[in-house]
Each structure stands twice: as structure tokens, then as C-alpha cells.
Scaffold this motif. Structure first.
Motif, mmCIF file in Angstrom:
data_model
loop_
_atom_site.group_PDB
_atom_site.id
_atom_site.type_symbol
_atom_site.label_atom_id
_atom_site.label_comp_id
_atom_site.label_asym_id
_atom_site.label_seq_id
_atom_site.Cartn_x
_atom_site.Cartn_y
_atom_site.Cartn_z
ATOM 1 N N ALA A 1 0.854 -1.201 0.000
ATOM 2 C CA ALA A 1 0.000 0.000 0.000
ATOM 3 C C ALA A 1 0.888 1.248 0.000
ATOM 4 N N PRO A 2 1.472 1.592 -1.145
ATOM 5 C CA PRO A 2 2.398 2.733 -1.196
ATOM 6 C C PRO A 2 1.747 4.067 -0.839
ATOM 7 N N HIS A 3 0.427 4.175 -0.995
ATOM 8 C CA HIS A 3 -0.240 5.438 -0.695
ATOM 9 C C HIS A 3 -0.120 5.813 0.783
ATOM 10 N N MET A 4 0.069 4.830 1.649
ATOM 11 C CA MET A 4 0.214 5.117 3.073
ATOM 12 C C MET A 4 1.474 5.933 3.355
ATOM 13 N N ALA B 1 4.607 11.714 3.242
ATOM 14 C CA ALA B 1 5.935 12.106 2.754
ATOM 15 C C ALA B 1 5.833 13.322 1.838
ATOM 16 N N ALA B 2 4.786 13.374 1.015
ATOM 17 C CA ALA B 2 4.611 14.511 0.110
ATOM 18 C C ALA B 2 4.337 15.792 0.894
ATOM 19 N N PHE B 3 3.461 15.724 1.895
ATOM 20 C CA PHE B 3 3.188 16.897 2.730
ATOM 21 C C PHE B 3 4.458 17.360 3.431
ATOM 22 N N ALA C 1 7.642 16.817 2.530
ATOM 23 C CA ALA C 1 8.621 17.344 1.579
ATOM 24 C C ALA C 1 8.247 18.735 1.093
ATOM 25 N N VAL C 2 6.983 18.944 0.752
ATOM 26 C CA VAL C 2 6.544 20.252 0.250
ATOM 27 C C VAL C 2 6.714 21.326 1.323
ATOM 28 N N THR C 3 6.356 20.990 2.562
ATOM 29 C CA THR C 3 6.484 21.962 3.649
ATOM 30 C C THR C 3 7.936 22.340 3.897
ATOM 31 N N VAL C 4 8.802 21.347 3.977
ATOM 32 C CA VAL C 4 10.222 21.614 4.253
ATOM 33 C C VAL C 4 10.866 22.377 3.097
#
Length: 296
Positions: free
Chosen positions: A262-265, A270-272, A274-277
């Protein structure tokens, strides 16, 4: 020299600092990451609104029958191992991750301003003692020191993790403040204020700090991103925040073993993260370029 004369002496320096800042605000390198961070802050402050706007909104409403299931109606990021909505957990996790980052940076910044200003203004044996104290804390690797202390405490809450990270995060800021204060304390407008007989407190708070705080603001901005990564790393290793708290680090830790199934987990938090940092770092770089004359 009168107070107005001192103000006139100080005014050109203030205007000089404001001009590059105003120019930086108009650039995409500032307002794009700033806009992203505003959205992240809104999510952290109003998680219920954002969780309910795009999904069912309850991060603790779980259904084991949907364990690891992909995206469905009202669940745009799918479900985690316990059958909880990944999107709702990511949204609510924003509050914990951002709270740790901001609280750590504020606590470390306050200590750094006090220590760095006292050392820079007084000098002499006070400066030497505070410098050795700073060196002691700098001798501990940031994450290693946090691991040792967090393993020794009981409940690892947002406040506890923030205090520990701030404990090892203030020395670098303090050194920067001390250096900035030392470069300003003998400036012409400061000497003029001393000639008038103004108190050290008034000189420091009204003239020295406003003229030397800009580098700290840049470093503090970048530090926010570093703390978010540090908190997520510690939580991922099982040393940071712990359940029933909700954070990106806890989600990443729980999703690692299920990535192939289940890669979506893993992808969503991780996307949130990465974008924030990346937004924080981009904003910090823009501010640093605006305030550093060597990079203009």
C-alpha cells in the motif's frame, strides 16, 4: 546629540534593510513558498475544516475491513493499516509537526537572543563564560543528544519533544546573535546613544537588537524546516512523538513495512512533509539573499 539626531543616524540603515526586503516580497521565490506555508498553517490551525472539506474528516474512525485499501469516495488518500483515513491523519498530523517546529524555534530563539545579546554587549569574562557554555552544547550532535534525552523522559508530547530539540538547537543561533551584536555595538548611532547617557537596556532593545536581528530571522526560518525533519526522523525511529498523538513521523513509521502493498500510506505524508520543508528552505534562502549584500 539629541534623540532625533540619533534617530536620523539610524534611519538610513533601517531604510537600507527594508528596500531589499520589499524587493524580495515581489519575487516568486518569496510569495510562492510563503503562500504554501500559509496554507500549511491554516491546515494546522483548522484541521477539522480541511479534513471535512475533502474527506469524511475523522482520523480516528477506523475500519479494519479496509486495511490498506486504496482511495475511495470521501477518502482521497486511501486507508492505513488500521483502516483509518490517511488524508484525515495527514491533515491532523500537520498540527503536531508544525507545532513542534514553531515551538522549538521560538524557545531556541528566545534563549539565543538572551545569551547572544548578553555575551555580545558585555564582553569580557561574561562573554567567555557564555561562549564556553555554548561550546558545551555544541559538542553534542543535535539528533544524538535528542535521542539520549528523549529516551530518558516519560511521556513524549509536543511540549516535551519541543523542549528537548530547543535544548540542543539554541547554541548555533546564540553564536549568530553574539556575532551580530558585536558588529553593531560600536556603531555610530550606538555610541551616540551612550553619549546621551541612555541606559544599556534601552540601547540594547531600541538600537542594537533591531539592527542585528535580521540574520537570526533568516536562520530561524530555515530552522523550522530542519526541526520538522528532525521531529519526523525521531518519531520514525520510535523516539519522538508517540500515540495517541498524530504526526507525519508516526504515519511514515507505520507505513514503511507496508510500502510495497500500500504505497499510498507512505506517499501522502511524505509529500506533505517534503513540500512543507522545501517551502521553508526556499523562503529562508530568499530572505538570506535579500539581507546579505554579497548575494544581491
Amino acid at each position: 546629540m539629541t534623540t532625533s539626531a540619533i534617530g536620523a543616524t539610524l534611519e538610513p540603515a533601517v531604510v537600507t534593510r527594508r528596500r531589499p526586503l520589499r524587493a524580495a516580497v515581489r519575487k516568486p521565490g518569496f510569495w510562492v513558498p510563503a503562500s504554501v506555508l500559509v496554507v500549511v498553517l491554516l491546515i494546522a490551525v483548522f484541521p477539522a475544516f480541511f479534513a471535512g472539506f475533502f474527506g469524511h474528516g475523522d482520523p480516528r474512525a477506523c475500519d479494519l475491513g479496509r486495511s490498506g485499501a486504496p482511495a475511495a469516495d470521501g477518502h482521497p488518500f486511501g486507508f492505513d493499516l488500521q483502516g483509518c483515513d490517511v488524508y484525515a491523519n495527514v491533515v491532523y498530523g500537520t498540527r503536531s509537526s508544525v507545532a513542534v517546529a514553531l515551538l522549538t524555534t521560538v524557545l531556541a530563539g528566545v534563549v539565543a537572543v538572551v545569551v547572544g545579546t548578553v555575551a555580545g554587549m558585555l564582553g569580557g569574562w561574561v562573554d567567555a563564560v557564555l561562549a564556553r557554555l555554548t561550546d558545551v552544547f555544541l559538542g553534542f550532535p543535535f539528533l544524538l543528544g535528542a535521542v539520549v534525552v528523549l529516551n530518558s523522559v516519560g511521556e513524549r508530547s509536543v511540549l516535551t519533544v519541543s523542549l528537548v530539540l530547543a535544548l540542543f538547537g539554541w547554541p548555533t543561533m546564540a553564536r549568530l546573535v553574539r556575532s551580530s551584536v558585536r558588529s553593531v555595538r560600536n556603531a555610530e548611532f550606538v555610541l551616540a546613544a551612550r553619549t546621551m547617557g541612555l541606559s544599556t537596556w534601552r540601547i540594547t532593545t531600541r538600537y542594537v537588537l533591531p539592527s542585528s536581528i535580521s540574520p537570526l530571522l533568516v536562520l530561524a526560518t530555515i530552522t523550522v524546516g530542519g526541526v520538522i525533519v528532525s521531529e519526523s526522523s525521531l518519531t520514525y525511529l520510535g523516539i519522538g512523538l508517540e500515540s495517541p498523538a498524530i504526526s507525519w513521523g508516526l504515519q511514515l513509521s507505520a507505513a514503511t513495512s507496508q510500502f510495497l502493498r500500500a504505497p499510498h500510506m507512505l506517499v501522502a505524508p511524505a509529500a506533505f512533509l517534503a513540500v512543507t520543508v522545501l517551502s521553508v528552505i526556499a523562503l529562508g534562502d530568499t530572505l538570506r539573499a535579500a539581507l546579505d549584500p554579497r548575494r544581491r
